[in-house]
Design a protein around this motif. Structure first.
Motif, PDB file in Angstrom:
ATOM      1  N   ILE A   1      24.657  14.808  71.429  1.00  0.00           N
ATOM      2  CA  ILE A   1      25.097  13.910  70.352  1.00  0.00           C
ATOM      3  C   ILE A   1      24.011  12.889  70.041  1.00  0.00           C
ATOM      4  CG2 ILE A   1      26.760  12.111  69.752  1.00  0.00           C
ATOM      5  CD1 ILE A   1      28.824  13.680  71.416  1.00  0.00           C
ATOM      6  N   CYS A   2      23.434  12.333  71.097  1.00  0.00           N
ATOM      7  CA  CYS A   2      22.380  11.335  70.907  1.00  0.00           C
ATOM      8  C   CYS A   2      21.161  11.957  70.227  1.00  0.00           C
ATOM      9  CB  CYS A   2      21.997  10.738  72.257  1.00  0.00           C
ATOM     10  SG  CYS A   2      21.193   9.126  72.150  1.00  0.00           S
ATOM     11  N   LEU A   3      20.844  13.199  70.570  1.00  0.00           N
ATOM     12  CA  LEU A   3      19.710  13.868  69.942  1.00  0.00           C
ATOM     13  C   LEU A   3      19.962  14.098  68.452  1.00  0.00           C
ATOM     14  CD1 LEU A   3      16.971  15.253  70.138  1.00  0.00           C
ATOM     15  CD2 LEU A   3      18.161  17.359  70.805  1.00  0.00           C
ATOM     16  N   LEU A   4      21.181  14.497  68.107  1.00  0.00           N
ATOM     17  CA  LEU A   4      21.511  14.688  66.694  1.00  0.00           C
ATOM     18  C   LEU A   4      21.394  13.376  65.923  1.00  0.00           C
ATOM     19  CD1 LEU A   4      24.579  17.110  66.948  1.00  0.00           C
ATOM     20  CD2 LEU A   4      22.262  17.660  66.181  1.00  0.00           C
ATOM     21  N   LEU A   5      21.873  12.286  66.526  1.00  0.00           N
ATOM     22  CA  LEU A   5      21.736  10.980  65.882  1.00  0.00           C
ATOM     23  C   LEU A   5      20.266  10.590  65.750  1.00  0.00           C
ATOM     24  CD1 LEU A   5      24.619   9.001  67.646  1.00  0.00           C
ATOM     25  CD2 LEU A   5      24.576   9.832  65.288  1.00  0.00           C
ATOM     26  N   THR A   6      19.484  10.912  66.768  1.00  0.00           N
ATOM     27  CA  THR A   6      18.054  10.611  66.733  1.00  0.00           C
ATOM     28  C   THR A   6      17.362  11.355  65.600  1.00  0.00           C
ATOM     29  OG1 THR A   6      17.980  10.201  69.114  1.00  0.00           O
ATOM     30  CG2 THR A   6      15.903  10.755  68.042  1.00  0.00           C
ATOM     31  N   LEU A   7      17.625  12.654  65.502  1.00  0.00           N
ATOM     32  CA  LEU A   7      16.997  13.453  64.448  1.00  0.00           C
ATOM     33  C   LEU A   7      17.441  12.987  63.064  1.00  0.00           C
ATOM     34  CD1 LEU A   7      17.235  17.004  66.068  1.00  0.00           C
ATOM     35  CD2 LEU A   7      15.254  15.470  65.983  1.00  0.00           C
ATOM     36  N   ALA A   8      18.721  12.609  62.949  1.00  0.00           N
ATOM     37  CA  ALA A   8      19.215  12.101  61.665  1.00  0.00           C
ATOM     38  C   ALA A   8      18.509  10.807  61.293  1.00  0.00           C
ATOM     39  CB  ALA A   8      20.725  11.887  61.736  1.00  0.00           C
ATOM     40  N   ALA A   9      18.348   9.912  62.276  1.00  0.00           N
ATOM     41  CA  ALA A   9      17.709   8.626  61.997  1.00  0.00           C
ATOM     42  C   ALA A   9      16.231   8.794  61.660  1.00  0.00           C
ATOM     43  CB  ALA A   9      17.881   7.698  63.193  1.00  0.00           C
ATOM     44  N   LEU A  10      15.561   9.716  62.337  1.00  0.00           N
ATOM     45  CA  LEU A  10      14.146   9.931  62.058  1.00  0.00           C
ATOM     46  C   LEU A  10      13.931  10.582  60.692  1.00  0.00           C
ATOM     47  CD1 LEU A  10      12.933  11.189  65.555  1.00  0.00           C
ATOM     48  CD2 LEU A  10      12.542   8.942  64.537  1.00  0.00           C
ATOM     49  N   THR A  11      14.896  11.382  60.261  1.00  0.00           N
ATOM     50  CA  THR A  11      14.775  12.068  58.970  1.00  0.00           C
ATOM     51  C   THR A  11      15.305  11.211  57.827  1.00  0.00           C
ATOM     52  OG1 THR A  11      15.084  14.165  60.145  1.00  0.00           O
ATOM     53  CG2 THR A  11      15.288  14.205  57.739  1.00  0.00           C
ATOM     54  N   TRP A  12      16.450  10.604  58.034  1.00  0.00           N
ATOM     55  CA  TRP A  12      17.083   9.754  57.016  1.00  0.00           C
ATOM     56  C   TRP A  12      17.411   8.404  57.663  1.00  0.00           C
ATOM     57  CZ3 TRP A  12      19.623  14.582  58.133  1.00  0.00           C
ATOM     58  CH2 TRP A  12      19.201  15.632  57.309  1.00  0.00           C
ATOM     59  N   PRO A  13      16.474   7.471  57.687  1.00  0.00           N
ATOM     60  CA  PRO A  13      16.664   6.207  58.421  1.00  0.00           C
ATOM     61  C   PRO A  13      17.921   5.440  58.038  1.00  0.00           C
ATOM     62  CG  PRO A  13      14.387   6.448  57.720  1.00  0.00           C
ATOM     63  CD  PRO A  13      15.144   7.556  57.061  1.00  0.00           C
ATOM     64  N   ARG A  14      18.282   5.438  56.753  1.00  0.00           N
ATOM     65  CA  ARG A  14      19.457   4.669  56.353  1.00  0.00           C
ATOM     66  C   ARG A  14      20.734   5.302  56.916  1.00  0.00           C
ATOM     67  NH1 ARG A  14      19.818   0.899  52.676  1.00  0.00           N
ATOM     68  NH2 ARG A  14      17.823   1.530  51.757  1.00  0.00           N
ATOM     69  N   LEU A  15      20.900   6.597  56.703  1.00  0.00           N
ATOM     70  CA  LEU A  15      22.079   7.285  57.227  1.00  0.00           C
ATOM     71  C   LEU A  15      22.117   7.208  58.749  1.00  0.00           C
ATOM     72  CD1 LEU A  15      24.530   9.187  57.012  1.00  0.00           C
ATOM     73  CD2 LEU A  15      22.912  11.106  57.004  1.00  0.00           C
ATOM     74  N   GLY A  16      20.983   7.520  59.381  1.00  0.00           N
ATOM     75  CA  GLY A  16      20.935   7.477  60.841  1.00  0.00           C
ATOM     76  C   GLY A  16      21.184   6.095  61.394  1.00  0.00           C
ATOM     77  N   GLY A  17      20.682   5.071  60.690  1.00  0.00           N
ATOM     78  CA  GLY A  17      20.898   3.702  61.145  1.00  0.00           C
ATOM     79  C   GLY A  17      22.364   3.333  61.173  1.00  0.00           C
ATOM     80  N   TRP A  18      23.079   3.688  60.097  1.00  0.00           N
ATOM     81  CA  TRP A  18      24.509   3.381  60.066  1.00  0.00           C
ATOM     82  C   TRP A  18      25.277   4.180  61.117  1.00  0.00           C
ATOM     83  CZ3 TRP A  18      26.193  -0.874  58.352  1.00  0.00           C
ATOM     84  CH2 TRP A  18      25.639  -1.497  57.230  1.00  0.00           C
ATOM     85  N   LEU A  19      24.886   5.438  61.317  1.00  0.00           N
ATOM     86  CA  LEU A  19      25.552   6.249  62.339  1.00  0.00           C
ATOM     87  C   LEU A  19      25.331   5.663  63.734  1.00  0.00           C
ATOM     88  CD1 LEU A  19      24.772   9.881  61.092  1.00  0.00           C
ATOM     89  CD2 LEU A  19      26.987   8.707  61.066  1.00  0.00           C
ATOM     90  N   LEU A  20      24.114   5.210  63.994  1.00  0.00           N
ATOM     91  CA  LEU A  20      23.820   4.610  65.298  1.00  0.00           C
ATOM     92  C   LEU A  20      24.567   3.295  65.482  1.00  0.00           C
ATOM     93  CD1 LEU A  20      19.999   5.358  65.494  1.00  0.00           C
ATOM     94  CD2 LEU A  20      21.725   6.158  67.113  1.00  0.00           C
ATOM     95  N   LEU A  21      24.625   2.491  64.423  1.00  0.00           N
ATOM     96  CA  LEU A  21      25.381   1.239  64.505  1.00  0.00           C
ATOM     97  C   LEU A  21      26.847   1.504  64.826  1.00  0.00           C
ATOM     98  CD1 LEU A  21      24.085  -1.014  61.578  1.00  0.00           C
ATOM     99  CD2 LEU A  21      24.261  -1.663  63.986  1.00  0.00           C
ATOM    100  N   ALA A  22      27.449   2.425  64.084  1.00  0.00           N
ATOM    101  CA  ALA A  22      28.876   2.702  64.274  1.00  0.00           C
ATOM    102  C   ALA A  22      29.130   3.395  65.607  1.00  0.00           C
ATOM    103  CB  ALA A  22      29.390   3.564  63.121  1.00  0.00           C
ATOM    104  N   GLY A  23      28.351   4.444  65.883  1.00  0.00           N
ATOM    105  CA  GLY A  23      28.562   5.195  67.122  1.00  0.00           C
ATOM    106  C   GLY A  23      28.243   4.382  68.356  1.00  0.00           C
ATOM    107  N   GLY A  24      27.111   3.664  68.324  1.00  0.00           N
ATOM    108  CA  GLY A  24      26.741   2.843  69.474  1.00  0.00           C
ATOM    109  C   GLY A  24      27.725   1.729  69.731  1.00  0.00           C
TER     110      GLY A  24
END
Length: 358
Positions: free
Chosen positions: A52-75
């Motif tokens: 799960i963390c790897l998927l969030l990482t790849l999302a954030a590295l590819t789409w920083p805005r989407l990944g950032g919000w996902l990390l904020l909410a999930g974390g």
């Protein structure tokens, strides 16, 4: 100038890759140490947090805005869930919270950094900045995000697999005489005197009946009404309770049936007896414990092998007969770890095995 503007992105990438790598280390080590009792694919569930963390990482590295919000909410959600659970169990401490921060609360900070990176990247693109032309440089962060966890998995596998693939299991789940290192005891056969833990045939390792037994439940088995149901009285059980009303005291001579009256044939082993009975490849591991250390000193490192353990059962620790204090009791792990936890707490990893004199 461009490099300084991209610094936030590199900090965010470094932190999220570190977090993913830490989750991978935890998952693969727990998979081999704790989860290798069941057939595949069950052990792979330990890698789920890392995945799960790897998927969030790849999302954030590819789409920083989407990944950032996902990390904020999930974390944030994970941190609240983890810390609130620890608080309800009375185990939330400053040390525990800080030790978990690198794999929980830090995700909130990383999410905020990626949101900042998204805004910075948008301004850089508007100013004419272009990503590197070389494929390797353009995807360097993603390669690092995949590479570090992979190295951890390979390293852990090199350490664990030779040991696991040569683990001794003679298939005998009957009563076993284990002698050596100053201790000679008969250990209970498969049945109510030997906690089996989870069911390997269930896709999620569902606990077998009576698997999740706390030290209190074992010690108060004989308190009326006899059995594993709710008991009257306040506070935790004592070492005296374990020796008088403990479940093992009600086990019949053969070790297959629990009686309504105490038989006083079987008992719970002490911490010292458990430590001195640890085995490796069918031989006594030569372990001793000084009464204080968190790990026994052994001639050879013991393992989860017969005749003491069942490699295809979930318990990796055995409760001992000894209380650590008024609230906690000792348990011993198959590698020689000696620790203690609340008497009221139990799970399928913490089993027990009654003993008697030969």
């Amino acid at each position: 100038m461009n490099r300084s503007r991209g610094l936030t992105g590199w900090i965010a990438a470094g932190l999220v890759i570190l977090t993913t790598t830490l989750w991978t280390f935890w998952g693969v080590m727990e998979m081999y140490y704790e989860g290798w009792w069941a057939p595949l694919p069950f052990p792979l569930i330990y890698l789920a947090p890392a995945a799960i963390c790897l998927l969030l990482t790849l999302a954030a590295l590819t789409w920083p805005r989407l990944g950032g919000w996902l990390l904020l909410a999930g974390g944030g959600a994970f941190t609240v869930w983890w810390w609130s659970g620890a608080a309800r169990a009375g185990q939330l401490t400053l040390r525990g919270a800080l030790s978990m921060f690198p794999i929980s609360g830090i995700l909130v900070l990383i999410g905020a950094l990626f949101l900042h990176e998204a805004r910075t990247r948008q301004r850089r693109l508007a100013a004419g900045w272009e990503p590197p032309a070389q494929w390797g440089r353009r995807h360097l962060r993603i390669l690092l995000a995949l590479g570090f966890p992979l190295l951890v998995i390979v390293g852990a596998s090199i350490y664990w697999l030779p040991r696991l693939l040569t683990r001794l299991d003679d298939g005998d789940r009957g009563a076993r005489l284990i002698a050596g290192n100053g201790v000679t005891l008969v250990w209970a056969p498969e049945g109510p005197g030997w906690g089996r833990g989870s069911d390997p045939q269930h896709p999620f390792g569902a606990p077998l009946p009576g698997a999740i037994l706390s030290w209190n439940a074992l010690a108060r088995y004989g308190v009326p009404p006899v059995g594993l149901g709710a008991k009257s009285g306040n506070g935790d059980a004592t070492t005296s309770d374990m020796s008088v009303t403990g479940l093992c005291r009600y086990l019949d001579t053969a070790g297959f049936t629990l009686r309504d009256e105490p038989q006083n044939i079987w008992r719970m082993p002490t911490t010292e007896e458990l430590v001195r009975s640890l085995v490796r490849h069918g031989e006594n591991a030569g372990c001793v414990w000084n009464g204080n250390a968190e790990r026994a000193t052994c001639a050879v490192e013991p393992d989860k092998e017969t005749p003491l353990w069942a490699p295809d059962w979930s318990p990796i620790y055995y409760w001992s007969a000894d209380a650590y204090d008024s609230r906690e009791a000792y348990y011993v792990g198959y590698t020689g770890a000696v620790s203690h936890q609340p008497k009221s707490w139990g799970n399928p990893r913490h089993g027990y095995r009654c003993v008697r004199e030969p």
